[in-house]
Design a protein around this motif. Structure first.
Motif, PDB file in Angstrom:
ATOM      1  N   LEU A  51       1.194 -10.346   9.686  1.00 39.82           N
ATOM      2  CA  LEU A  51       1.108 -10.517  10.736  1.00 39.82           C
ATOM      3  C   LEU A  51       2.036  -9.789  12.298  1.00 39.82           C
ATOM      4  O   LEU A  51       1.214 -10.144  12.925  1.00 39.82           O
ATOM      5  N   ARG A  52       3.130  -9.140  11.518  1.00 35.42           N
ATOM      6  CA  ARG A  52       3.663  -8.965  12.154  1.00 35.42           C
ATOM      7  C   ARG A  52       3.977  -7.370  11.567  1.00 35.42           C
ATOM      8  O   ARG A  52       4.148  -6.596  10.534  1.00 35.42           O
ATOM      9  N   ARG A  53       4.077  -6.001  13.060  1.00 33.07           N
ATOM     10  CA  ARG A  53       4.210  -4.871  12.335  1.00 33.07           C
ATOM     11  C   ARG A  53       6.295  -4.869  12.741  1.00 33.07           C
ATOM     12  O   ARG A  53       6.294  -5.713  13.293  1.00 33.07           O
ATOM     13  N   LEU A  54       6.336  -3.808  11.609  1.00 33.19           N
ATOM     14  CA  LEU A  54       8.066  -3.115  11.351  1.00 33.19           C
ATOM     15  C   LEU A  54       8.279  -2.181  12.556  1.00 33.19           C
ATOM     16  O   LEU A  54       6.742  -0.489  11.882  1.00 33.19           O
ATOM     17  N   SER A 106      -7.672  -1.244  12.514  1.00 35.03           N
ATOM     18  CA  SER A 106      -6.220  -1.823  13.106  1.00 35.03           C
ATOM     19  C   SER A 106      -5.291  -1.492  11.930  1.00 35.03           C
ATOM     20  O   SER A 106      -4.923  -0.968  10.566  1.00 35.03           O
ATOM     21  N   SER A 107      -3.899  -0.678  12.294  1.00 34.89           N
ATOM     22  CA  SER A 107      -2.627  -0.689  10.897  1.00 34.89           C
ATOM     23  C   SER A 107      -2.286  -1.971  10.246  1.00 34.89           C
ATOM     24  O   SER A 107      -1.724  -1.546   9.404  1.00 34.89           O
ATOM     25  N   LEU A 108      -2.585  -2.754  11.104  1.00 33.11           N
ATOM     26  CA  LEU A 108      -2.188  -3.999  10.471  1.00 33.11           C
ATOM     27  C   LEU A 108      -2.612  -4.116   9.277  1.00 33.11           C
ATOM     28  O   LEU A 108      -2.487  -4.813   8.133  1.00 33.11           O
ATOM     29  N   TYR A 109      -4.574  -3.651   9.124  1.00 28.35           N
ATOM     30  CA  TYR A 109      -4.848  -3.468   7.569  1.00 28.35           C
ATOM     31  C   TYR A 109      -4.952  -2.554   6.994  1.00 28.35           C
ATOM     32  O   TYR A 109      -5.851  -2.294   6.117  1.00 28.35           O
ATOM     33  N   ARG A 110      -4.042  -1.577   7.453  1.00 26.50           N
ATOM     34  CA  ARG A 110      -3.702  -0.196   6.562  1.00 26.50           C
ATOM     35  C   ARG A 110      -3.600  -0.670   5.014  1.00 26.50           C
ATOM     36  O   ARG A 110      -2.432  -1.818   4.317  1.00 26.50           O
ATOM     37  N   PRO A 111      -3.407  -0.380   3.814  1.00 30.01           N
ATOM     38  CA  PRO A 111      -3.308   0.284   2.608  1.00 30.01           C
ATOM     39  C   PRO A 111      -2.072   0.165   2.429  1.00 30.01           C
ATOM     40  O   PRO A 111      -1.472  -0.702   1.532  1.00 30.01           O
ATOM     41  N   GLU A 112      -0.924   0.698   3.110  1.00 29.29           N
ATOM     42  CA  GLU A 112       0.067   0.869   3.464  1.00 29.29           C
ATOM     43  C   GLU A 112       1.175  -0.090   3.887  1.00 29.29           C
ATOM     44  O   GLU A 112       2.198  -0.604   3.192  1.00 29.29           O
ATOM     45  N   VAL A 113       0.086  -0.573   4.730  1.00 30.84           N
ATOM     46  CA  VAL A 113       1.332  -1.786   5.670  1.00 30.84           C
ATOM     47  C   VAL A 113       1.280  -2.747   4.341  1.00 30.84           C
ATOM     48  O   VAL A 113       1.923  -4.021   4.618  1.00 30.84           O
ATOM     49  N   GLU A 114       0.285  -2.898   3.443  1.00 35.67           N
ATOM     50  CA  GLU A 114       0.297  -4.320   2.715  1.00 35.67           C
ATOM     51  C   GLU A 114       0.788  -4.029   1.278  1.00 35.67           C
ATOM     52  O   GLU A 114       1.921  -4.200   1.021  1.00 35.67           O
ATOM     53  N   LEU A 115       1.184  -2.912   1.085  1.00 35.03           N
ATOM     54  CA  LEU A 115       2.267  -2.169   0.365  1.00 35.03           C
ATOM     55  C   LEU A 115       3.788  -2.732   0.742  1.00 35.03           C
ATOM     56  O   LEU A 115       4.387  -2.844  -0.026  1.00 35.03           O
ATOM     57  N   LEU A 116       3.712  -2.255   1.381  1.00 37.59           N
ATOM     58  CA  LEU A 116       4.813  -2.314   2.522  1.00 37.59           C
ATOM     59  C   LEU A 116       5.555  -4.090   2.490  1.00 37.59           C
ATOM     60  O   LEU A 116       6.740  -4.241   1.689  1.00 37.59           O
ATOM     61  N   ARG A 117       4.246  -4.389   3.064  1.00 35.08           N
ATOM     62  CA  ARG A 117       5.013  -6.058   2.988  1.00 35.08           C
ATOM     63  C   ARG A 117       5.384  -6.318   1.725  1.00 35.08           C
ATOM     64  O   ARG A 117       6.239  -7.164   1.347  1.00 35.08           O
ATOM     65  N   LYS A 118       4.185  -6.314   0.641  1.00 37.66           N
ATOM     66  CA  LYS A 118       4.683  -7.223  -0.545  1.00 37.66           C
ATOM     67  C   LYS A 118       5.938  -6.331  -1.475  1.00 37.66           C
ATOM     68  O   LYS A 118       6.953  -6.761  -2.621  1.00 37.66           O
TER      69      LYS A 118
END
Length: 99
Positions: free
Chosen positions: A48-51, A2-14
């Motif tokens: 928990l939510r994609r942008l 799932s794209s929610l678990y890609r490293p890019e999502v975590e980096l963007l979130r942070k």
């Protein structure tokens, strides 16, 4: 995956969370400026939510960030982190090549 678990999502979130803290804004203040409920800001910050791209542009404007720069930084940081992972971190013991 799932794209929610890609490293890019975590980096963007942070990156967005750090920018909100740096700006001294609460989730509620961001939510009001964004026109969304505070729970939506919380869900974004918790991963928990994609942008979509429009949401990202709106949040970057609220946080006084350049969306293009944020995307480039996330892309570059993700590439660096992928290169730093030891081979044992990959499921098959070695990195997979994209086809």
């Amino acid at each position: 995956m799932s794209s929610l678990y890609r490293p890019e999502v975590e980096l963007l979130r942070k990156k967005l969370l750090a920018a909100r803290h740096s700006a001294g804004l609460t989730q509620r203040a961001v939510a009001e400026a964004w026109g969304m409920p505070q729970e939506t800001v919380s869900a974004v910050e918790r991963g928990l939510r994609r942008l979509d791209v429009v949401d990202l542009m709106d949040l970057c404007q609220i946080l006084d960030l350049d969306a293009a720069v944020v995307v480039a930084e996330v892309r570059d940081e993700a590439a660096v982190s992928r290169r730093k992972r030891p081979i044992s971190a990959y499921p098959a013991g070695k990195p997979r090549r994209r086809s």
